[in-house]
Motif scaffolding. Structure first.
Motif, mmCIF file in Angstrom:
data_model
loop_
_atom_site.group_PDB
_atom_site.id
_atom_site.type_symbol
_atom_site.label_atom_id
_atom_site.label_comp_id
_atom_site.label_asym_id
_atom_site.label_seq_id
_atom_site.Cartn_x
_atom_site.Cartn_y
_atom_site.Cartn_z
ATOM 1 N N VAL A 196 0.868 -1.176 0.000
ATOM 2 C CA VAL A 196 0.000 0.000 0.000
ATOM 3 C C VAL A 196 0.900 1.220 0.000
ATOM 4 C CG1 VAL A 196 -1.834 1.253 1.195
ATOM 5 C CG2 VAL A 196 -1.787 -1.261 1.266
ATOM 6 N N ALA A 197 0.928 1.939 -1.113
ATOM 7 C CA ALA A 197 1.858 3.059 -1.271
ATOM 8 C C ALA A 197 1.327 4.321 -0.597
ATOM 9 C CB ALA A 197 2.111 3.317 -2.749
ATOM 10 N N GLY A 198 2.197 5.326 -0.502
ATOM 11 C CA GLY A 198 1.800 6.649 -0.039
ATOM 12 C C GLY A 198 1.533 6.755 1.440
ATOM 13 N N GLN A 199 2.243 5.991 2.268
ATOM 14 C CA GLN A 199 2.018 6.029 3.713
ATOM 15 C C GLN A 199 2.920 7.028 4.421
ATOM 16 O OE1 GLN A 199 -0.637 4.260 5.101
ATOM 17 N NE2 GLN A 199 -0.971 4.096 2.884
ATOM 18 N N GLY A 200 3.902 7.578 3.710
ATOM 19 C CA GLY A 200 4.729 8.641 4.268
ATOM 20 C C GLY A 200 5.753 8.214 5.286
ATOM 21 N N SER A 201 6.089 6.940 5.352
ATOM 22 C CA SER A 201 7.112 6.498 6.295
ATOM 23 C C SER A 201 8.492 6.900 5.780
ATOM 24 C CB SER A 201 7.038 4.972 6.483
ATOM 25 O OG SER A 201 7.145 4.302 5.235
ATOM 26 N N GLY A 202 9.460 6.970 6.679
ATOM 27 C CA GLY A 202 10.802 7.375 6.300
ATOM 28 C C GLY A 202 11.397 6.445 5.266
ATOM 29 N N GLY A 203 11.985 7.003 4.217
ATOM 30 C CA GLY A 203 12.607 6.182 3.184
ATOM 31 C C GLY A 203 11.637 5.301 2.427
ATOM 32 N N GLU A 204 10.374 5.735 2.316
ATOM 33 C CA GLU A 204 9.362 4.874 1.694
ATOM 34 C C GLU A 204 9.719 4.550 0.242
ATOM 35 O OE1 GLU A 204 4.516 4.506 1.213
ATOM 36 O OE2 GLU A 204 5.425 6.472 1.537
ATOM 37 N N ASP A 205 9.600 3.264 -0.107
ATOM 38 C CA ASP A 205 9.943 2.812 -1.447
ATOM 39 C C ASP A 205 8.873 3.230 -2.451
ATOM 40 O OD1 ASP A 205 11.825 0.772 -2.963
ATOM 41 O OD2 ASP A 205 9.778 0.419 -3.655
ATOM 42 N N THR A 206 9.316 3.635 -3.632
ATOM 43 C CA THR A 206 8.390 4.015 -4.701
ATOM 44 C C THR A 206 8.707 3.283 -5.991
ATOM 45 O OG1 THR A 206 9.788 5.912 -5.289
ATOM 46 C CG2 THR A 206 8.003 6.322 -3.724
ATOM 47 N N ALA A 207 9.464 2.193 -5.893
ATOM 48 C CA ALA A 207 9.952 1.518 -7.099
ATOM 49 C C ALA A 207 8.892 0.660 -7.782
ATOM 50 C CB ALA A 207 11.172 0.661 -6.764
ATOM 51 N N GLY A 208 7.862 0.239 -7.032
ATOM 52 C CA GLY A 208 6.814 -0.562 -7.653
ATOM 53 C C GLY A 208 6.698 -1.993 -7.179
ATOM 54 N N TRP A 209 7.286 -2.319 -6.036
ATOM 55 C CA TRP A 209 7.059 -3.649 -5.456
ATOM 56 C C TRP A 209 5.571 -3.808 -5.142
ATOM 57 C CZ3 TRP A 209 10.855 -6.855 -6.135
ATOM 58 C CH2 TRP A 209 12.182 -6.408 -6.120
#
Length: 266
Positions: A196-209
């Motif tokens: 679930v993307a867009g949670q705003g945690s530190g270093g959040e991954d945006t690569a598409g896993w």
């Protein structure tokens, strides 16, 4: 589904794992999982490659997303690098997780299954990238003292080829893992979730896993016993490998939530 956030942390030079975990405990934070990264079994080939592979990670934490890491413990005094990803995990897996996990990590007599004998005539591949047994992985597993008798937890990140049929194919692999090819080696997917993307945690991954999973094995020997076997590789090649656009697997060993002592990172 409850949201859980997975954190990979590289600690600052003067920080230690035990100090970090005790600091979290002082804030009333108990991770679902606190684990020490050991070795990349499979390396990512397209997604997050430099981010994941160029950093010597010290700690894997899995926390309910409702319990974020305090900013004071993600600053430069504590953490040099931080990567995270959030996933929705079925409620049935999260409820009572601590007790279920403790039983896995400290099994009673009779809990741990015997090896199947596949290592007697192992199926060897040139590389472990296809989740096959290579000479390098077999040699490393024999020298990995920490995992010879103790459990290992394999962190899986997954991204799928396009099409529902690819998800269906991997689901068939997951079903076979749970009921036969993994189960007979004591393998268990103890945490599984969709990203679930867009949670705003530190270093959040945006690569598409797209999915994450944490798989338990009673020992590294049970894991390589599975990889060495014909029954596992038949399903792996038929259902798992064609479904995946990218994947990686990180071998870890789980820690007590509150450690007594450890050495400062050099």
């Amino acid at each position: 589904m409850p949201l859980t956030t997975l954190h990979l942390l590289a600690l600052a030079p003067n920080a230690t794992i035990s100090r970090f975990l005790r600091a979290l405990s002082s804030r009333g934070i108990t991770p679902l999982v606190a684990s020490k990264p050991i070795k990349w079994i499979i390396k990512p080939s397209h997604l997050s490659v430099s981010t994941l592979l160029d950093t010597p990670w010290d700690l894997l934490l899995i926390l309910p997303t409702s319990t974020p890491l305090p900013e004071i413990y993600t600053g430069r005094d504590w953490v040099q690098a931080h990567w995270s990803i959030t996933a929705g995990v079925p409620k049935a897996l999260v409820e009572g997780f601590e007790a279920k996990n403790q039983r896995l990590l400290a099994p009673r007599e009779g809990d741990v299954l015997a090896l199947t004998g596949a290592l007697g005539q192992p199926r060897i591949a040139p590389s472990a990238q296809g989740l096959e047994l290579s000479d390098e992985l077999l040699a490393w597993s024999r020298d990995f003292k920490l995992g010879q008798r103790g459990a290992v937890s394999m962190l899986n990140l997954l991204a799928f080829n396009e099409g529902q049929d690819m998800h269906d194919s991997y689901a068939r692999y997951g079903s076979a893992f749970a009921t036969s090819i993994g189960k007979r080696r004591g393998g268990l997917a103890k945490l599984v979730g969709r990203v679930v993307a867009g949670q705003g945690s530190g270093g959040e991954d945006t690569a598409g896993w797209e999915e994450v999973a944490l798989a338990h094995y009673p020992s590294i020997r049970h894991f390589v016993d599975m990889l060495a076997s014909e029954d596992y590789q038949e399903v792996n090649h038929r259902e798992r490998l064609p479904a995946l656009r990218d994947t990686c697997i990180l071998c870890t060993t789980e820690l007590d939530a509150e450690l007594g002592t450890d050495k400062a990172k050099l």
